[in-house]
Design a protein around this motif. Structure first.
Motif, PDB file in Angstrom:
ATOM      1  N   SER A   1       0.838  -1.190   0.000  1.00 14.81           N
ATOM      2  CA  SER A   1       0.000   0.000   0.000  1.00 14.81           C
ATOM      3  C   SER A   1       0.878   1.248   0.000  1.00 14.81           C
ATOM      4  O   SER A   1       1.849   1.341   0.741  1.00 14.81           O
ATOM      5  CB  SER A   1      -0.894  -0.010   1.233  1.00 14.81           C
ATOM      6  OG  SER A   1      -1.620   1.180   1.300  1.00 14.81           O
ATOM      7  N   HIS A   2       0.520   2.199  -0.864  1.00  8.78           N
ATOM      8  CA  HIS A   2       1.247   3.458  -0.920  1.00  8.78           C
ATOM      9  C   HIS A   2       0.394   4.558  -0.313  1.00  8.78           C
ATOM     10  O   HIS A   2      -0.786   4.676  -0.606  1.00  8.78           O
ATOM     11  CB  HIS A   2       1.581   3.828  -2.372  1.00  8.78           C
ATOM     12  CG  HIS A   2       2.554   2.902  -2.995  1.00  8.78           C
ATOM     13  ND1 HIS A   2       3.878   2.918  -2.682  1.00  8.78           N
ATOM     14  CD2 HIS A   2       2.398   1.935  -3.915  1.00  8.78           C
ATOM     15  CE1 HIS A   2       4.502   1.991  -3.381  1.00  8.78           C
ATOM     16  NE2 HIS A   2       3.614   1.377  -4.136  1.00  8.78           N
ATOM     17  N   SER A   3       1.016   5.365   0.496  1.00  8.76           N
ATOM     18  CA  SER A   3       0.312   6.492   1.095  1.00  8.76           C
ATOM     19  C   SER A   3       0.711   7.762   0.355  1.00  8.76           C
ATOM     20  O   SER A   3       1.894   8.020   0.133  1.00  8.76           O
ATOM     21  CB  SER A   3       0.689   6.624   2.566  1.00  8.76           C
ATOM     22  OG  SER A   3       0.113   7.792   3.099  1.00  8.76           O
ATOM     23  N   PHE A   4      -0.268   8.538  -0.059  1.00 11.10           N
ATOM     24  CA  PHE A   4       0.002   9.760  -0.796  1.00 11.10           C
ATOM     25  C   PHE A   4      -0.052  10.995   0.095  1.00 11.10           C
ATOM     26  O   PHE A   4      -0.047  12.106  -0.377  1.00 11.10           O
ATOM     27  CB  PHE A   4      -0.983   9.915  -1.958  1.00 11.10           C
ATOM     28  CG  PHE A   4      -0.755   8.896  -3.029  1.00 11.10           C
ATOM     29  CD1 PHE A   4       0.327   8.984  -3.875  1.00 11.10           C
ATOM     30  CD2 PHE A   4      -1.630   7.836  -3.175  1.00 11.10           C
ATOM     31  CE1 PHE A   4       0.550   8.038  -4.855  1.00 11.10           C
ATOM     32  CE2 PHE A   4      -1.428   6.889  -4.157  1.00 11.10           C
ATOM     33  CZ  PHE A   4      -0.328   6.990  -4.995  1.00 11.10           C
ATOM     34  N   SER A   5      -0.123  10.787   1.406  1.00  5.49           N
ATOM     35  CA  SER A   5      -0.152  11.942   2.299  1.00  5.49           C
ATOM     36  C   SER A   5       1.219  12.587   2.337  1.00  5.49           C
ATOM     37  O   SER A   5       2.244  11.929   2.284  1.00  5.49           O
ATOM     38  CB  SER A   5      -0.591  11.533   3.699  1.00  5.49           C
ATOM     39  OG  SER A   5       0.376  10.681   4.268  1.00  5.49           O
ATOM     40  N   ASP A   6       1.222  13.896   2.417  1.00  7.80           N
ATOM     41  CA  ASP A   6       2.459  14.656   2.418  1.00  7.80           C
ATOM     42  C   ASP A   6       2.666  15.232   3.810  1.00  7.80           C
ATOM     43  O   ASP A   6       1.777  15.848   4.369  1.00  7.80           O
ATOM     44  CB  ASP A   6       2.365  15.779   1.376  1.00  7.80           C
ATOM     45  CG  ASP A   6       3.725  16.326   1.008  1.00  7.80           C
ATOM     46  OD1 ASP A   6       4.715  15.935   1.646  1.00  7.80           O
ATOM     47  OD2 ASP A   6       3.790  17.139   0.082  1.00  7.80           O
ATOM     48  N   ASP A   7       3.846  15.044   4.351  1.00  6.29           N
ATOM     49  CA  ASP A   7       4.125  15.508   5.706  1.00  6.29           C
ATOM     50  C   ASP A   7       4.587  16.965   5.743  1.00  6.29           C
ATOM     51  O   ASP A   7       4.744  17.536   6.813  1.00  6.29           O
ATOM     52  CB  ASP A   7       5.192  14.624   6.363  1.00  6.29           C
ATOM     53  CG  ASP A   7       4.677  13.216   6.603  1.00  6.29           C
ATOM     54  OD1 ASP A   7       3.445  13.063   6.714  1.00  6.29           O
ATOM     55  OD2 ASP A   7       5.489  12.295   6.661  1.00  6.29           O
TER      56      ASP A   7
END
Length: 47
Positions: free
Chosen positions: A2-8
């Protein structure tokens, strides 16, 4: 996998005035160049 596209990174805010100035710096010479090109082309082709 699973890839998370959230940007920190924190979100940035660009002032509207700065965007307007940037567009003016690009747009005014562009319009001037298009005007001169059309004027020259009409002299060549239109008489």
């Amino acid at each position: 996998m699973s890839h998370s596209f959230s940007d920190d990174r924190p979100s940035t805010h660009t002032p509207v005035g700065l965007i307007a100035v940037a567009w003016a710096l690009v747009g005014v010479p562009l319009v001037y160049g298009l005007y001169n090109t059309i004027k020259a082309a009409s002299a060549l082709f239109g008489g």
